[in-house]
Design a protein around this motif. Sequence first.
Motif, PDB file in Angstrom:
ATOM      1  N   ARG A 181      17.847 -22.293   7.293  1.00  0.00           N
ATOM      2  CA  ARG A 181      18.982 -21.787   8.085  1.00  0.00           C
ATOM      3  C   ARG A 181      18.552 -20.610   8.951  1.00  0.00           C
ATOM      4  NH1 ARG A 181      21.919 -17.665   7.404  1.00  0.00           N
ATOM      5  NH2 ARG A 181      21.212 -17.300   5.262  1.00  0.00           N
ATOM      6  N   GLN A 182      17.771 -19.691   8.384  1.00  0.00           N
ATOM      7  CA  GLN A 182      17.329 -18.513   9.134  1.00  0.00           C
ATOM      8  C   GLN A 182      16.368 -18.881  10.271  1.00  0.00           C
ATOM      9  OE1 GLN A 182      16.364 -14.871   6.788  1.00  0.00           O
ATOM     10  NE2 GLN A 182      17.056 -16.059   5.035  1.00  0.00           N
ATOM     11  N   ILE A 183      15.482 -19.838  10.018  1.00  0.00           N
ATOM     12  CA  ILE A 183      14.568 -20.286  11.077  1.00  0.00           C
ATOM     13  C   ILE A 183      15.362 -20.904  12.219  1.00  0.00           C
ATOM     14  CG2 ILE A 183      12.730 -21.937  11.679  1.00  0.00           C
ATOM     15  CD1 ILE A 183      11.675 -21.602   8.788  1.00  0.00           C
ATOM     16  N   GLN A 205      13.977 -13.279   4.825  1.00  0.00           N
ATOM     17  CA  GLN A 205      14.119 -12.918   3.419  1.00  0.00           C
ATOM     18  C   GLN A 205      15.378 -13.568   2.867  1.00  0.00           C
ATOM     19  OE1 GLN A 205      11.888 -10.709   1.883  1.00  0.00           O
ATOM     20  NE2 GLN A 205      12.846 -10.942  -0.099  1.00  0.00           N
ATOM     21  N   VAL A 206      15.246 -14.295   1.764  1.00  0.00           N
ATOM     22  CA  VAL A 206      16.432 -14.895   1.151  1.00  0.00           C
ATOM     23  C   VAL A 206      17.253 -13.799   0.498  1.00  0.00           C
ATOM     24  CG1 VAL A 206      15.432 -17.195   0.830  1.00  0.00           C
ATOM     25  CG2 VAL A 206      15.170 -15.497  -0.968  1.00  0.00           C
ATOM     26  N   ARG A 207      18.569 -13.955   0.518  1.00  0.00           N
ATOM     27  CA  ARG A 207      19.480 -12.888   0.074  1.00  0.00           C
ATOM     28  C   ARG A 207      19.220 -12.428  -1.354  1.00  0.00           C
ATOM     29  NH1 ARG A 207      23.241 -16.348   1.389  1.00  0.00           N
ATOM     30  NH2 ARG A 207      23.556 -16.607   3.612  1.00  0.00           N
ATOM     31  N   GLY A 208      18.997 -13.368  -2.253  1.00  0.00           N
ATOM     32  CA  GLY A 208      18.791 -13.008  -3.655  1.00  0.00           C
ATOM     33  C   GLY A 208      17.599 -12.098  -3.863  1.00  0.00           C
ATOM     34  N   ASN A 209      16.533 -12.318  -3.097  1.00  0.00           N
ATOM     35  CA  ASN A 209      15.326 -11.488  -3.235  1.00  0.00           C
ATOM     36  C   ASN A 209      15.553 -10.069  -2.741  1.00  0.00           C
ATOM     37  OD1 ASN A 209      13.805 -13.412  -4.457  1.00  0.00           O
ATOM     38  ND2 ASN A 209      12.677 -14.025  -2.646  1.00  0.00           N
ATOM     39  N   LEU A 210      16.364  -9.920  -1.693  1.00  0.00           N
ATOM     40  CA  LEU A 210      16.655  -8.577  -1.187  1.00  0.00           C
ATOM     41  C   LEU A 210      17.410  -7.755  -2.223  1.00  0.00           C
ATOM     42  CD1 LEU A 210      17.636  -9.161   2.550  1.00  0.00           C
ATOM     43  CD2 LEU A 210      15.754  -7.782   1.708  1.00  0.00           C
ATOM     44  N   ASP A 267       4.918 -27.036   6.347  1.00  0.00           N
ATOM     45  CA  ASP A 267       4.059 -25.867   6.148  1.00  0.00           C
ATOM     46  C   ASP A 267       4.761 -24.579   6.564  1.00  0.00           C
ATOM     47  OD1 ASP A 267       1.863 -27.028   4.990  1.00  0.00           O
ATOM     48  OD2 ASP A 267       0.731 -27.254   6.843  1.00  0.00           O
ATOM     49  N   VAL A 268       5.495 -24.625   7.672  1.00  0.00           N
ATOM     50  CA  VAL A 268       6.206 -23.428   8.159  1.00  0.00           C
ATOM     51  C   VAL A 268       7.197 -22.952   7.108  1.00  0.00           C
ATOM     52  CG1 VAL A 268       7.910 -22.609   9.845  1.00  0.00           C
ATOM     53  CG2 VAL A 268       5.890 -23.851  10.632  1.00  0.00           C
ATOM     54  N   VAL A 269       8.010 -23.871   6.590  1.00  0.00           N
ATOM     55  CA  VAL A 269       9.000 -23.507   5.563  1.00  0.00           C
ATOM     56  C   VAL A 269       8.301 -23.035   4.304  1.00  0.00           C
ATOM     57  CG1 VAL A 269      10.859 -24.384   4.082  1.00  0.00           C
ATOM     58  CG2 VAL A 269      10.754 -25.081   6.485  1.00  0.00           C
ATOM     59  N   SER A 270       7.265 -23.756   3.881  1.00  0.00           N
ATOM     60  CA  SER A 270       6.513 -23.405   2.672  1.00  0.00           C
ATOM     61  C   SER A 270       5.906 -22.011   2.782  1.00  0.00           C
ATOM     62  CB  SER A 270       5.420 -24.450   2.437  1.00  0.00           C
ATOM     63  OG  SER A 270       4.590 -24.085   1.371  1.00  0.00           O
ATOM     64  N   GLN A 271       5.328 -21.684   3.944  1.00  0.00           N
ATOM     65  CA  GLN A 271       4.696 -20.382   4.119  1.00  0.00           C
ATOM     66  C   GLN A 271       5.719 -19.246   4.117  1.00  0.00           C
ATOM     67  OE1 GLN A 271       2.365 -21.095   7.629  1.00  0.00           O
ATOM     68  NE2 GLN A 271       0.830 -22.249   6.497  1.00  0.00           N
ATOM     69  N   HIS A 272       6.900 -19.487   4.678  1.00  0.00           N
ATOM     70  CA  HIS A 272       7.952 -18.464   4.605  1.00  0.00           C
ATOM     71  C   HIS A 272       8.405 -18.259   3.154  1.00  0.00           C
ATOM     72  CE1 HIS A 272       8.508 -17.345   8.733  1.00  0.00           C
ATOM     73  NE2 HIS A 272       8.631 -18.597   9.118  1.00  0.00           N
ATOM     74  N   GLN A 290      16.709 -21.227  -1.966  1.00  0.00           N
ATOM     75  CA  GLN A 290      15.808 -20.442  -1.113  1.00  0.00           C
ATOM     76  C   GLN A 290      15.377 -21.266   0.093  1.00  0.00           C
ATOM     77  OE1 GLN A 290      12.426 -18.783  -3.101  1.00  0.00           O
ATOM     78  NE2 GLN A 290      13.644 -17.469  -4.433  1.00  0.00           N
ATOM     79  N   THR A 291      15.040 -22.521  -0.152  1.00  0.00           N
ATOM     80  CA  THR A 291      14.589 -23.400   0.930  1.00  0.00           C
ATOM     81  C   THR A 291      15.673 -23.553   1.987  1.00  0.00           C
ATOM     82  OG1 THR A 291      13.192 -24.609  -0.638  1.00  0.00           O
ATOM     83  CG2 THR A 291      13.652 -25.687   1.477  1.00  0.00           C
ATOM     84  N   LYS A 292      16.883 -23.818   1.548  1.00  0.00           N
ATOM     85  CA  LYS A 292      18.002 -23.964   2.490  1.00  0.00           C
ATOM     86  C   LYS A 292      18.230 -22.680   3.263  1.00  0.00           C
ATOM     87  CE  LYS A 292      21.777 -25.686   0.776  1.00  0.00           C
ATOM     88  NZ  LYS A 292      22.832 -25.987  -0.231  1.00  0.00           N
ATOM     89  N   ASP A 293      18.118 -21.542   2.589  1.00  0.00           N
ATOM     90  CA  ASP A 293      18.322 -20.240   3.225  1.00  0.00           C
ATOM     91  C   ASP A 293      17.263 -19.990   4.300  1.00  0.00           C
ATOM     92  OD1 ASP A 293      19.597 -17.877   3.705  1.00  0.00           O
ATOM     93  OD2 ASP A 293      19.013 -16.891   1.852  1.00  0.00           O
TER      94      ASP A 293
END
Length: 198
Positions: free
Chosen positions: A160-162, A139-144, A120-125, A154-157
């Motif tokens: 990694r950030q969390i 924020q994933v790099r591509g979206n910025l 849920d934590v990953v999904s909500q982010h 995106q999920t892996k990104d």
Amino acid sequence: RSEDSVSATGDQDRAMTMMIRVSVYPFTLIRTRLQVQKGKSLYHGTFDAFIKILRADGVTGLYRGFLVNTFTLISGQCYVTTYELTRKFVADYSQSNTVKSLVAGGSASLVAQSITVPIDVVSQHLMMQRKGEKMGRFQVRGNLEGQGVVAFGQTKDIIRQILQADGLRGFYRGYVASLLTYIPNSAVWWPFYHFYAG
């Protein structure tokens, strides 16, 4: 023939569960974004959010994080398995149906929430991802840069950030609150179920 009917019923249940998830998920995403936004800085309500997300990201924008979220289905199977195994284990110490149901229900919720909360934590982010704008903590790099990113990229990104920001504890934000909500609920529900079913 009975095994075939049980298997068919299981397949129907899984298909029905998935259909419900597909139909409800966009509203879960919208609710999450409305709860996180500051005031009415982005959306003025449910319908406004629905239209703006569709315009900005298309239908796929309403399903950000959906693939990851479907992994919570695993927790349902783990819940049932834990419940049955715990009942058998407790039966060695107590023949009381209430005690067996109480302990098994609580244990099943503990296991299920231990699986569900990180997903849920990953999904909500992932729900918070918007093209070109930052909405959540990560924020994933591509979206910025206003570019698309492959779904599992995106999920892996996000994972990694969390990990970098909070370590493993970051995947268990709200874990205690979830346990305090679901364990008592499940522990109390099962004894009543067996009482009325019996």
